[in-house]
Enzyme design. Sequence first.
Site, mmCIF file in Angstrom:
data_model
loop_
_atom_site.group_PDB
_atom_site.id
_atom_site.type_symbol
_atom_site.label_atom_id
_atom_site.label_comp_id
_atom_site.label_asym_id
_atom_site.label_seq_id
_atom_site.Cartn_x
_atom_site.Cartn_y
_atom_site.Cartn_z
ATOM 1 N N ARG A 50 0.832 -1.199 0.000
ATOM 2 C CA ARG A 50 0.000 0.000 0.000
ATOM 3 C C ARG A 50 0.872 1.258 0.000
ATOM 4 O O ARG A 50 0.587 2.224 -0.701
ATOM 5 C CB ARG A 50 -0.956 -0.004 1.208
ATOM 6 C CG ARG A 50 -1.712 1.285 1.453
ATOM 7 C CD ARG A 50 -2.476 1.753 0.212
ATOM 8 N NE ARG A 50 -3.003 3.078 0.339
ATOM 9 C CZ ARG A 50 -2.377 4.211 -0.005
ATOM 10 N NH1 ARG A 50 -1.147 4.175 -0.484
ATOM 11 N NH2 ARG A 50 -2.963 5.370 0.114
ATOM 12 N N LEU A 64 -2.138 7.479 8.229
ATOM 13 C CA LEU A 64 -3.229 6.511 8.227
ATOM 14 C C LEU A 64 -2.865 5.301 7.353
ATOM 15 O O LEU A 64 -3.450 5.067 6.298
ATOM 16 C CB LEU A 64 -4.506 7.188 7.716
ATOM 17 C CG LEU A 64 -5.801 6.401 7.665
ATOM 18 C CD1 LEU A 64 -6.203 5.881 9.034
ATOM 19 C CD2 LEU A 64 -6.911 7.269 7.089
ATOM 20 N N PRO A 65 -1.861 4.510 7.775
ATOM 21 C CA PRO A 65 -1.558 3.308 7.005
ATOM 22 C C PRO A 65 -2.753 2.359 7.063
ATOM 23 O O PRO A 65 -3.358 2.175 8.122
ATOM 24 C CB PRO A 65 -0.326 2.718 7.686
ATOM 25 C CG PRO A 65 -0.236 3.378 9.007
ATOM 26 C CD PRO A 65 -1.005 4.647 8.941
ATOM 27 N N HIS A 66 -3.104 1.799 5.924
ATOM 28 C CA HIS A 66 -4.291 0.963 5.849
ATOM 29 C C HIS A 66 -4.151 -0.038 4.714
ATOM 30 O O HIS A 66 -3.412 0.192 3.761
ATOM 31 C CB HIS A 66 -5.538 1.819 5.619
ATOM 32 C CG HIS A 66 -5.441 2.670 4.393
ATOM 33 N ND1 HIS A 66 -4.773 3.882 4.383
ATOM 34 C CD2 HIS A 66 -5.889 2.477 3.130
ATOM 35 C CE1 HIS A 66 -4.833 4.400 3.168
ATOM 36 N NE2 HIS A 66 -5.508 3.570 2.384
ATOM 37 N N THR A 67 -4.870 -1.142 4.871
ATOM 38 C CA THR A 67 -4.908 -2.152 3.819
ATOM 39 C C THR A 67 -6.086 -3.079 4.069
ATOM 40 O O THR A 67 -6.607 -3.156 5.184
ATOM 41 C CB THR A 67 -3.596 -2.960 3.749
ATOM 42 O OG1 THR A 67 -3.573 -3.723 2.554
ATOM 43 C CG2 THR A 67 -3.404 -3.850 4.953
#
Length: 157
Positions: A50, A64-67
């Site tokens: 990501r 806001l790291p997200h996956t």
Amino acid sequence: MAIADLFPAAEGILSLGPANKAELLDMLSTEAASRLGHPKDDILQALLAREKLGSTALGRGVALPHTRLSWLQEPLAILARLNRPIDLDARDGEPVDLVFLVLWPESASEGFLPALSGICRALRDDHLPRQLRQARSAAEALAMLQAADQQDRDPQP
């Protein structure tokens, strides 16, 4: 999904001391893996993939790291307050000290973007980030998140 539902308990809030982005993502993956009972590398590889698409740093010291993960059954969110800010390639050039990790089940894609936008709405001004940076405990930080979310959900007169 309400922010309060993503962060149902104070255990969702950590104090971390990474030296750089790679170390931060590794630490977050390790923590998520221990909570989910799943291999850390699966989570870390998804987060790294990501980040290759573009930095998840929002600016003003927040990331806001997200996956989405195919094997995940329920969303998991972790708030990490960093001991010292690190560079995460934010557009505004500011180092990051507040990190909201969001892992989402691929099978429940309809709630993913609303959850991310809910976090972004709560952070739209500096009030909540400033409060979170000054929180004296995880429980206090959780109460701040819940109050900001409730305020965002209550209709304005």
